[in-house]
Design an enzyme around this catalytic site. Sequence first.
Site, PDB file in Angstrom:
ATOM      1  N   GLU A  98      77.960  34.440 -18.359  1.00 38.36           N
ATOM      2  CA  GLU A  98      78.129  35.279 -19.555  1.00 38.36           C
ATOM      3  C   GLU A  98      77.518  34.599 -20.787  1.00 38.36           C
ATOM      4  O   GLU A  98      77.229  33.399 -20.773  1.00 38.36           O
ATOM      5  CB  GLU A  98      79.613  35.572 -19.796  1.00 38.36           C
ATOM      6  CG  GLU A  98      80.447  34.327 -20.016  1.00 38.36           C
ATOM      7  CD  GLU A  98      81.695  34.583 -20.849  1.00 38.36           C
ATOM      8  OE1 GLU A  98      81.591  35.243 -21.909  1.00 38.36           O
ATOM      9  OE2 GLU A  98      82.776  34.090 -20.458  1.00 38.36           O
ATOM     10  N   LYS A 151      93.749  30.949 -20.363  1.00 40.22           N
ATOM     11  CA  LYS A 151      94.183  30.068 -21.438  1.00 40.22           C
ATOM     12  C   LYS A 151      95.599  30.384 -21.865  1.00 40.22           C
ATOM     13  O   LYS A 151      96.011  31.539 -21.852  1.00 40.22           O
ATOM     14  CB  LYS A 151      93.293  30.275 -22.654  1.00 40.22           C
ATOM     15  CG  LYS A 151      91.983  29.593 -22.512  1.00 40.22           C
ATOM     16  CD  LYS A 151      91.396  29.266 -23.870  1.00 40.22           C
ATOM     17  CE  LYS A 151      90.209  28.377 -23.644  1.00 40.22           C
ATOM     18  NZ  LYS A 151      88.986  28.979 -24.115  1.00 40.22           N
ATOM     19  N   ASP A 172      97.225  44.372 -27.264  1.00 34.88           N
ATOM     20  CA  ASP A 172      95.942  43.682 -27.084  1.00 34.88           C
ATOM     21  C   ASP A 172      95.806  43.162 -25.661  1.00 34.88           C
ATOM     22  O   ASP A 172      96.355  42.112 -25.299  1.00 34.88           O
ATOM     23  CB  ASP A 172      95.828  42.538 -28.100  1.00 34.88           C
ATOM     24  CG  ASP A 172      94.431  41.936 -28.129  1.00 34.88           C
ATOM     25  OD1 ASP A 172      93.634  42.194 -27.204  1.00 34.88           O
ATOM     26  OD2 ASP A 172      94.136  41.191 -29.076  1.00 34.88           O
TER      27      ASP A 172
HETATM   28  N1  PSU Z   1      88.422  33.130 -23.044  1.00 35.09           N
HETATM   29  C1  PSU Z   1      87.961  31.880 -23.135  1.00 35.09           C
HETATM   30  N2  PSU Z   1      86.697  31.666 -23.592  1.00 35.09           N
HETATM   31  C2  PSU Z   1      85.879  32.708 -23.940  1.00 35.09           C
HETATM   32  C3  PSU Z   1      86.377  34.033 -23.803  1.00 35.09           C
HETATM   33  C4  PSU Z   1      87.647  34.193 -23.357  1.00 35.09           C
HETATM   34  O1  PSU Z   1      88.676  30.946 -22.808  1.00 35.09           O
HETATM   35  O2  PSU Z   1      84.736  32.486 -24.367  1.00 35.09           O
HETATM   36  C5  PSU Z   1      85.480  35.194 -24.105  1.00 35.09           C
HETATM   37  C6  PSU Z   1      84.919  35.782 -22.797  1.00 35.09           C
HETATM   38  O3  PSU Z   1      83.622  36.286 -23.043  1.00 35.09           O
HETATM   39  C7  PSU Z   1      85.859  36.938 -22.503  1.00 35.09           C
HETATM   40  C8  PSU Z   1      86.137  37.422 -23.912  1.00 35.09           C
HETATM   41  O4  PSU Z   1      85.299  37.940 -21.684  1.00 35.09           O
HETATM   42  O5  PSU Z   1      86.242  36.245 -24.707  1.00 35.09           O
HETATM   43  C9  PSU Z   1      87.410  38.225 -23.968  1.00 35.09           C
HETATM   44  O6  PSU Z   1      87.530  38.780 -25.236  1.00 35.09           O
HETATM   45  P1  PSU Z   1      88.654  39.901 -25.498  1.00 35.09           P
HETATM   46  O7  PSU Z   1      89.964  39.171 -25.358  1.00 35.09           O
HETATM   47  O8  PSU Z   1      88.371  40.383 -26.889  1.00 35.09           O
HETATM   48  O9  PSU Z   1      88.430  40.957 -24.443  1.00 35.09           O
HETATM   49 MN    MN Z   2      91.488  42.096 -27.226  1.00 34.34          MN
END
Ligand code: PSU
Ligand code: MN
Length: 304
Positions: free
Chosen positions: A24, A158, A137
């Site tokens: 990614e 995480k 969320d």
């Molecule tokens: N969690 C991490 N590092 C990251 C991300 C998530 O530990 O870089 C990034 C990834 O690209 C993941 C995105 O797909 O954040 C998720 O964002 P959201 O929670 O807004 O969907």
């Molecule tokens: Mn989100």
Amino acid sequence: MIDIQYSSEVRAAKAAGTAIVALESTIITHGMPFPQNVEVAAQVEQDIRDAGATPATIAVIKGVLHVGLEADQLQALGQAKNVAKVSRADMPVCIAMGQTGATTVAATMIAADLAGIAVFATGGIGGVHKGAETSFDISADLLELTQTPVTVVAAGAKAILDIPKTLEILETQGVPVISYGQDSFPAFWSAQSDLMAPLCLNSAADIARAQDTRRAMGLPGGQLIANPIPLDAEIPAADLAPVIAQAQSEADAKGVSGKAVTPFLLQRIFELTEGRSLTANIALVRNNARLAAEIAKELVALNS
Ligand code: PSU
Ligand code: MN
């Protein structure tokens, strides 16, 4: 079908039918600070080559979906300011409008599948955020795993997330969550958590066979492989708990919401740990890349 721009090495690997691992780009633009982001992205690509597979970093550049970036494109993306964070909802708009965007886990899965790539390595996936019972969320990454047939190798989730709720959603939606080589679900910076993983497999060959069986049964969706961080790189959960709590309360106080939440928390944790979180993050991403390369090679062997 939309146009896909392949890097030269990915085009060659596709023609030869050899193993490819998707990567990614949100982790580069929103997950790590410059210049470490570009160094790590190049290092992870090299780890995949060293393991005998081809890396395919995915991003949208000026409206074109790129599967595999040339070195100069990777460099430019890592330095660019205000790159959009593009998930399932945003990707078609980004492409239609000729914009540049870094793909999240969800968007990278979609692009990988369009390109015929079945294995993807990252650091951590998005999940259910703490306080989701009021904020709602929940990352689109979780629902992507229910519908797009890609095996995602991550180091668990995480502790900025509500991990029990994240696992519950994945269970409800029928996504296999498979710990690699241990019974407990890994907790990103720490190899162990106090939660049991729903499933456990001990080899890349078994993981490949599970994904292939899912496809043969006509079940949509992918698998989440939870690969523990190497022990020499882990940070004890107790050291991070207060840091995460502080970052979270700052986010709440500032009213950070939506797509900005995850990048905000990652940046604050990096600052508050004086970079220690990043060192661990790098070790686990590289470890995930190596396992993903082995899985991709096993999938090629199964289907040839
Ligand atoms: N969690 C991490 N590092 C990251 C991300 C998530 O530990 O870089 C990034 C990834 O690209 C993941 C995105 O797909 O954040 C998720 O964002 P959201 O929670 O807004 O969907
Ligand atoms: Mn989100």
